[in-house]
Design a protein around this motif. Structure first.
Motif, PDB file in Angstrom:
ATOM      1  N   ALA A  77       0.859  -1.207   0.168  1.00 50.65           N
ATOM      2  CA  ALA A  77      -0.222   0.025  -0.207  1.00 50.65           C
ATOM      3  C   ALA A  77       0.885   1.367  -0.196  1.00 50.65           C
ATOM      4  N   MET A  78       2.245   1.326   0.063  1.00 53.23           N
ATOM      5  CA  MET A  78       3.077   2.205   0.184  1.00 53.23           C
ATOM      6  C   MET A  78       2.790   3.350  -0.918  1.00 53.23           C
ATOM      7  N   PRO A  79       2.843   2.977  -2.292  1.00 51.49           N
ATOM      8  CA  PRO A  79       2.840   3.577  -3.468  1.00 51.49           C
ATOM      9  C   PRO A  79       1.440   4.492  -3.311  1.00 51.49           C
ATOM     10  N   THR A  84      -1.107   9.832  -1.782  1.00 46.42           N
ATOM     11  CA  THR A  84      -2.037  10.372  -1.013  1.00 46.42           C
ATOM     12  C   THR A  84      -1.475  11.505  -0.101  1.00 46.42           C
ATOM     13  N   GLY A  85      -0.347  11.087   0.518  1.00 52.11           N
ATOM     14  CA  GLY A  85       0.498  11.999   1.260  1.00 52.11           C
ATOM     15  C   GLY A  85       0.905  13.229   0.586  1.00 52.11           C
ATOM     16  N   SER A  86       1.362  13.158  -0.572  1.00 54.31           N
ATOM     17  CA  SER A  86       1.870  14.157  -1.339  1.00 54.31           C
ATOM     18  C   SER A  86       0.774  15.039  -1.880  1.00 54.31           C
ATOM     19  N   TYR A  87      -0.514  14.522  -1.972  1.00 52.65           N
ATOM     20  CA  TYR A  87      -1.739  15.274  -2.503  1.00 52.65           C
ATOM     21  C   TYR A  87      -2.186  16.131  -1.168  1.00 52.65           C
ATOM     22  N   VAL A  88      -2.212  15.741  -0.188  1.00 53.10           N
ATOM     23  CA  VAL A  88      -2.613  16.135   1.171  1.00 53.10           C
ATOM     24  C   VAL A  88      -1.622  17.108   1.914  1.00 53.10           C
TER      25      VAL A  88
END
Length: 143
Positions: A77-79, A84-88
């Motif tokens: 699930a890391m990718p 998601t982390g770079s989006y938020v």
């Protein structure tokens, strides 16, 4: 130190600290961390019965296996999590978003209209803040 080795060192240090919290929780009935909050419920009575070593061994094995299984399950699930982390742009916002979705789902279970109203108000409150690109107030009505 290489960045990769430093990261491995920090993760190892974190895991050791989490496992060490079980020692206080079992021997002194003081959890110390949120991860060890349930440990005194079973571990401390075992320690009072004279089964300290068994309680500590169970705690350490459970911590090691839990960390290993979580890591193995999280790797695929890391990718998706990275995107998601770079989006938020922050971990806190991801947690807030997930909490909001769970809250809306629980309210919507009681009634669809209540869920939609809660979703609307959540989106309105979530829009308040600072624009990430231009650093200007967004949806603040001048306050």
């Amino acid at each position: 130190m290489d960045p990769q080795m430093g990261l491995v060192f920090l993760v190892t240090l974190y895991c050791a600290a989490r496992m060490g919290a079980g020692i206080r929780a079992i021997l002194f009935n003081i959890p110390g961390t949120a991860g060890a909050a349930a440990t005194p419920q079973d571990g401390y009575p075992m320690a009072k019965q004279g089964k300290r070593q068994q309680a500590l061994a169970i705690s350490f094995v459970a911590s090691a296996l839990g960390g290993l299984l979580t890591t193995i399950n999280a790797l695929p699930a890391m990718p998706l999590l990275a995107r998601t982390g770079s989006y938020v742009h922050s971990v806190e916002m991801i947690v807030v978003m997930l909490f909001g979705v769970l809250l809306i789902a629980s309210i919507a279970a009681q009634g669809m209209l209540k869920g939609l109203v809660a979703c609307f108000f959540g989106l309105m409150i979530g829009a308040i803040g600072t624009d990430v690109v231009y650093a200007t107030p967004a949806a603040s009505s001048g306050f």
